[in-house]
Write a protein that holds these residues in place. Structure first.
Motif, PDB file in Angstrom:
ATOM      1  N   MET A   1      61.457 -95.609 -42.980  1.00  0.00           N
ATOM      2  CA  MET A   1      60.975 -96.098 -41.618  1.00  0.00           C
ATOM      3  C   MET A   1      60.053 -95.075 -41.193  1.00  0.00           C
ATOM      4  O   MET A   1      59.973 -93.649 -41.304  1.00  0.00           O
ATOM      5  CB  MET A   1      62.520 -95.927 -41.064  1.00  0.00           C
ATOM      6  CG  MET A   1      62.493 -96.425 -39.550  1.00  0.00           C
ATOM      7  SD  MET A   1      63.853 -96.742 -38.877  1.00  0.00           S
ATOM      8  CE  MET A   1      63.922 -96.200 -37.366  1.00  0.00           C
ATOM      9  N   ALA A   2      59.467 -95.616 -40.328  1.00  0.00           N
ATOM     10  CA  ALA A   2      58.154 -94.748 -39.593  1.00  0.00           C
ATOM     11  C   ALA A   2      58.137 -95.251 -38.228  1.00  0.00           C
ATOM     12  O   ALA A   2      58.556 -96.155 -37.730  1.00  0.00           O
ATOM     13  CB  ALA A   2      56.960 -95.032 -40.271  1.00  0.00           C
ATOM     14  N   LEU A   3      57.811 -94.002 -37.384  1.00  0.00           N
ATOM     15  CA  LEU A   3      57.581 -94.318 -35.659  1.00  0.00           C
ATOM     16  C   LEU A   3      56.126 -94.890 -35.911  1.00  0.00           C
ATOM     17  O   LEU A   3      55.310 -94.343 -36.241  1.00  0.00           O
ATOM     18  CB  LEU A   3      57.456 -92.835 -35.079  1.00  0.00           C
ATOM     19  CG  LEU A   3      57.205 -92.980 -33.705  1.00  0.00           C
ATOM     20  CD1 LEU A   3      58.393 -93.753 -32.961  1.00  0.00           C
ATOM     21  CD2 LEU A   3      57.433 -91.747 -33.242  1.00  0.00           C
ATOM     22  N   LYS A   4      55.846 -96.064 -35.116  1.00  0.00           N
ATOM     23  CA  LYS A   4      54.766 -96.720 -35.144  1.00  0.00           C
ATOM     24  C   LYS A   4      53.985 -96.382 -33.719  1.00  0.00           C
ATOM     25  O   LYS A   4      54.437 -96.553 -32.641  1.00  0.00           O
ATOM     26  CB  LYS A   4      54.744 -98.224 -35.264  1.00  0.00           C
ATOM     27  CG  LYS A   4      55.381 -98.878 -36.620  1.00  0.00           C
ATOM     28  CD  LYS A   4      55.027-100.006 -36.583  1.00  0.00           C
ATOM     29  CE  LYS A   4      55.815-100.367 -38.268  1.00  0.00           C
ATOM     30  NZ  LYS A   4      55.165-101.561 -38.791  1.00  0.00           N
ATOM     31  N   VAL A   5      52.603 -95.887 -34.069  1.00  0.00           N
ATOM     32  CA  VAL A   5      52.074 -95.393 -32.843  1.00  0.00           C
ATOM     33  C   VAL A   5      50.694 -96.204 -32.819  1.00  0.00           C
ATOM     34  O   VAL A   5      49.921 -96.168 -34.081  1.00  0.00           O
ATOM     35  CB  VAL A   5      51.845 -93.838 -32.897  1.00  0.00           C
ATOM     36  CG1 VAL A   5      50.913 -93.277 -31.761  1.00  0.00           C
ATOM     37  CG2 VAL A   5      53.105 -93.255 -32.799  1.00  0.00           C
ATOM     38  N   LYS A   6      50.281 -96.524 -31.647  1.00  0.00           N
ATOM     39  CA  LYS A   6      48.964 -96.905 -31.847  1.00  0.00           C
ATOM     40  C   LYS A   6      47.893 -96.164 -31.160  1.00  0.00           C
ATOM     41  O   LYS A   6      48.404 -95.470 -30.101  1.00  0.00           O
ATOM     42  CB  LYS A   6      48.788 -98.403 -31.138  1.00  0.00           C
ATOM     43  CG  LYS A   6      49.007 -98.302 -29.620  1.00  0.00           C
ATOM     44  CD  LYS A   6      49.044 -99.927 -29.220  1.00  0.00           C
ATOM     45  CE  LYS A   6      49.221-100.219 -27.648  1.00  0.00           C
ATOM     46  NZ  LYS A   6      48.926-101.666 -27.178  1.00  0.00           N
ATOM     47  N   ALA A   7      46.503 -95.962 -31.353  1.00  0.00           N
ATOM     48  CA  ALA A   7      45.556 -95.193 -30.882  1.00  0.00           C
ATOM     49  C   ALA A   7      44.536 -96.234 -30.383  1.00  0.00           C
ATOM     50  O   ALA A   7      43.636 -97.002 -31.035  1.00  0.00           O
ATOM     51  CB  ALA A   7      44.844 -94.358 -31.715  1.00  0.00           C
ATOM     52  N   GLN A   8      44.333 -96.405 -28.939  1.00  0.00           N
ATOM     53  CA  GLN A   8      43.596 -97.542 -28.544  1.00  0.00           C
ATOM     54  C   GLN A   8      42.628 -96.660 -27.794  1.00  0.00           C
ATOM     55  O   GLN A   8      42.705 -95.922 -27.103  1.00  0.00           O
ATOM     56  CB  GLN A   8      44.261 -98.248 -27.438  1.00  0.00           C
ATOM     57  CG  GLN A   8      43.560 -99.345 -26.790  1.00  0.00           C
ATOM     58  CD  GLN A   8      43.297-100.485 -27.783  1.00  0.00           C
ATOM     59  OE1 GLN A   8      44.205-100.991 -28.054  1.00  0.00           O
ATOM     60  NE2 GLN A   8      41.958-100.915 -27.506  1.00  0.00           N
ATOM     61  N   GLU A   9      41.207 -97.123 -28.019  1.00  0.00           N
ATOM     62  CA  GLU A   9      39.849 -96.647 -27.634  1.00  0.00           C
ATOM     63  C   GLU A   9      40.006 -97.220 -26.148  1.00  0.00           C
ATOM     64  O   GLU A   9      39.856 -98.692 -26.021  1.00  0.00           O
ATOM     65  CB  GLU A   9      38.793 -97.299 -28.268  1.00  0.00           C
ATOM     66  CG  GLU A   9      37.372 -96.382 -27.991  1.00  0.00           C
ATOM     67  CD  GLU A   9      36.548 -96.663 -28.640  1.00  0.00           C
ATOM     68  OE1 GLU A   9      35.219 -96.058 -28.558  1.00  0.00           O
ATOM     69  OE2 GLU A   9      36.104 -97.972 -29.021  1.00  0.00           O
ATOM     70  N   LYS A  10      39.944 -96.297 -25.116  1.00  0.00           N
ATOM     71  CA  LYS A  10      39.661 -96.664 -23.774  1.00  0.00           C
ATOM     72  C   LYS A  10      38.893 -95.801 -23.050  1.00  0.00           C
ATOM     73  O   LYS A  10      38.737 -94.639 -23.398  1.00  0.00           O
ATOM     74  CB  LYS A  10      41.371 -96.487 -23.181  1.00  0.00           C
ATOM     75  CG  LYS A  10      42.295 -97.464 -23.585  1.00  0.00           C
ATOM     76  CD  LYS A  10      43.463 -97.258 -22.889  1.00  0.00           C
ATOM     77  CE  LYS A  10      44.762 -98.311 -23.415  1.00  0.00           C
ATOM     78  NZ  LYS A  10      45.446 -98.738 -22.503  1.00  0.00           N
ATOM     79  N   LEU A  11      38.505 -96.072 -21.925  1.00  0.00           N
ATOM     80  CA  LEU A  11      37.538 -95.468 -21.210  1.00  0.00           C
ATOM     81  C   LEU A  11      38.348 -94.562 -20.189  1.00  0.00           C
ATOM     82  O   LEU A  11      39.232 -94.973 -19.577  1.00  0.00           O
ATOM     83  CB  LEU A  11      36.901 -96.500 -20.203  1.00  0.00           C
ATOM     84  CG  LEU A  11      35.797 -95.846 -19.275  1.00  0.00           C
ATOM     85  CD1 LEU A  11      34.477 -95.197 -20.075  1.00  0.00           C
ATOM     86  CD2 LEU A  11      34.973 -96.821 -18.261  1.00  0.00           C
ATOM     87  N   GLN A  12      37.964 -93.176 -20.426  1.00  0.00           N
ATOM     88  CA  GLN A  12      38.755 -92.361 -19.445  1.00  0.00           C
ATOM     89  C   GLN A  12      38.249 -92.351 -18.178  1.00  0.00           C
ATOM     90  O   GLN A  12      36.947 -92.276 -18.022  1.00  0.00           O
ATOM     91  CB  GLN A  12      38.368 -90.970 -20.178  1.00  0.00           C
ATOM     92  CG  GLN A  12      38.865 -90.723 -21.635  1.00  0.00           C
ATOM     93  CD  GLN A  12      40.482 -90.679 -21.386  1.00  0.00           C
ATOM     94  OE1 GLN A  12      41.438 -90.732 -22.169  1.00  0.00           O
ATOM     95  NE2 GLN A  12      41.003 -90.140 -20.239  1.00  0.00           N
TER      96      GLN A  12
END
Length: 150
Positions: A1-12
């Motif tokens: 089992m793993a913790l699912k994380v997304k890294a979304q490219e967003k404008l700061q």
């Protein structure tokens, strides 16, 4: 089992990287677990056990005063939700791999990464990270912070 994380490219929009696109990590799945019964108990001042997770309670920070006639609601500086995780939960998190999926600004998947870190757990009551349940953790103790309390 793993913790699912997304890294979304967003404008700061703020901070030192304002105006630049950066990858921002966030949990991919989020579900709420607390219900009306938990809220009712907590607002009555009870510490609520969440089996297998830990305990939660409401608290506050307030200024202290010397005389009883100086006590007033205006002394309250903040309200808090205090969660004390069970040692088993900390151990589970420490031993769980983290899978990061990166998406560009158009939502296209561009990369996947799996963690190889040491699994240190941040303890908000202690500035030193702990590895699972090996470090003591716990609720707030007003004696640790003169002039403020729960």
């Amino acid at each position: 089992m793993a913790l699912k994380v997304k890294a979304q490219e967003k404008l700061q929009k703020i901070g030192t990287h304002a105006g630049k696109y950066r990858y921002i990590m966030m949990p991919e799945l989020y579900t709420s677990a607390a219900g009306e019964v938990i809220k009712a108990w907590a607002t009555e001042g009870h510490s609520v056990a969440l089996p297998g997770l830990g305990t939660m309670r409401f608290g506050l920070r307030a200024k202290s005063v010397e005389k009883v006639d100086e006590v007033k609601a205006g002394l309250i500086t903040s309200r808090r939700i205090i969660f004390t995780p069970a040692v088993e939960l900390k151990d589970e998190l420490a031993g769980t791999a983290i899978q990061i999926t990166c998406y560009d600004r158009d939502g296209k998947e561009v990369k996947r990464v799996t963690s190889t870190d040491s699994g240190d757990i941040e303890d908000p009551e202690n500035t030193q990270p702990s590895n699972g349940g090996n470090q003591g953790g716990g609720g707030y103790n007003s004696s640790d912070d003169p002039g403020e309390g729960d």
